[in-house]
Design an enzyme around this catalytic site. Structure first.
Site, PDB file in Angstrom:
ATOM      1  N   CYS A  61      11.693  10.909 -10.195  1.00  0.00           N
ATOM      2  CA  CYS A  61      12.635  11.141  -9.096  1.00  0.00           C
ATOM      3  C   CYS A  61      12.452  10.146  -7.953  1.00  0.00           C
ATOM      4  O   CYS A  61      13.446   9.641  -7.414  1.00  0.00           O
ATOM      5  CB  CYS A  61      12.529  12.573  -8.591  1.00  0.00           C
ATOM      6  N   HIS A 101      10.625  10.754  -0.624  1.00  0.00           N
ATOM      7  CA  HIS A 101       9.629  11.524  -1.362  1.00  0.00           C
ATOM      8  C   HIS A 101       8.743  12.200  -0.341  1.00  0.00           C
ATOM      9  O   HIS A 101       8.660  11.762   0.810  1.00  0.00           O
ATOM     10  CB  HIS A 101       8.789  10.644  -2.304  1.00  0.00           C
TER      11      HIS A 101
END
Length: 134
Positions: A45, A101
């Site tokens: 991701c 993130h």
């Protein structure tokens, strides 16, 4: 309004899921642009998000793990992220949750400070994959 979500399957009413009740998202999808096909250019991701937000492929950003962002790569400081572009054009930009993130935010991108989760350093002995990700 631009909403970004990852790690989520298209299990919403607007995608035809019979059991999910999501009337507000369904209404927004009906009156806006809904993407019915989504592809990723990286299996993790964080690299995929860095790629999407910077407009560059992961092999260019070199942000291939959960430990760095595109800003830390050669030339990355001069790149304009998508939310930064809108901010510089006078739009209000804000982040809620994990956009780049956890613990790796991009203050240049936001009109208002992000509520980014603070990074928790993994400890010696925690498992890592072959790319150095915990």
């Amino acid at each position: 309004l631009y909403l970004m979500s990852d790690d989520m399957r298209p299990e919403l009413g607007c995608y035809g899921h019979p059991f999910i009740k999501s009337p507000n998202i369904d209404s927004l999808a009906a009156s806006g642009l809904q993407f019915d096909f989504a592809y990723t250019n990286f299996a993790y991701c964080a690299p995929s998000r860095n790629s999407f937000l910077s407009g560059r492929r992961p092999d260019r950003t070199r942000a291939l793990n959960f430990l760095t962002t595109f800003r830390k790569r050669p030339g990355g400081e001069s790149w304009t992220a998508m939310p930064q572009f809108f901010k510089e054009k006078g739009y209000f930009t804000s982040s809620a949750g994990k956009i780049y993130h956890d613990g790796m935010d991009d203050p240049k991108s936001w009109s208002y400070p992000s509520n980014q989760t603070k990074w928790i350093q993994c400890q010696e002995g925690d498992m890592k994959d072959p790319f150095g990700n915990y």
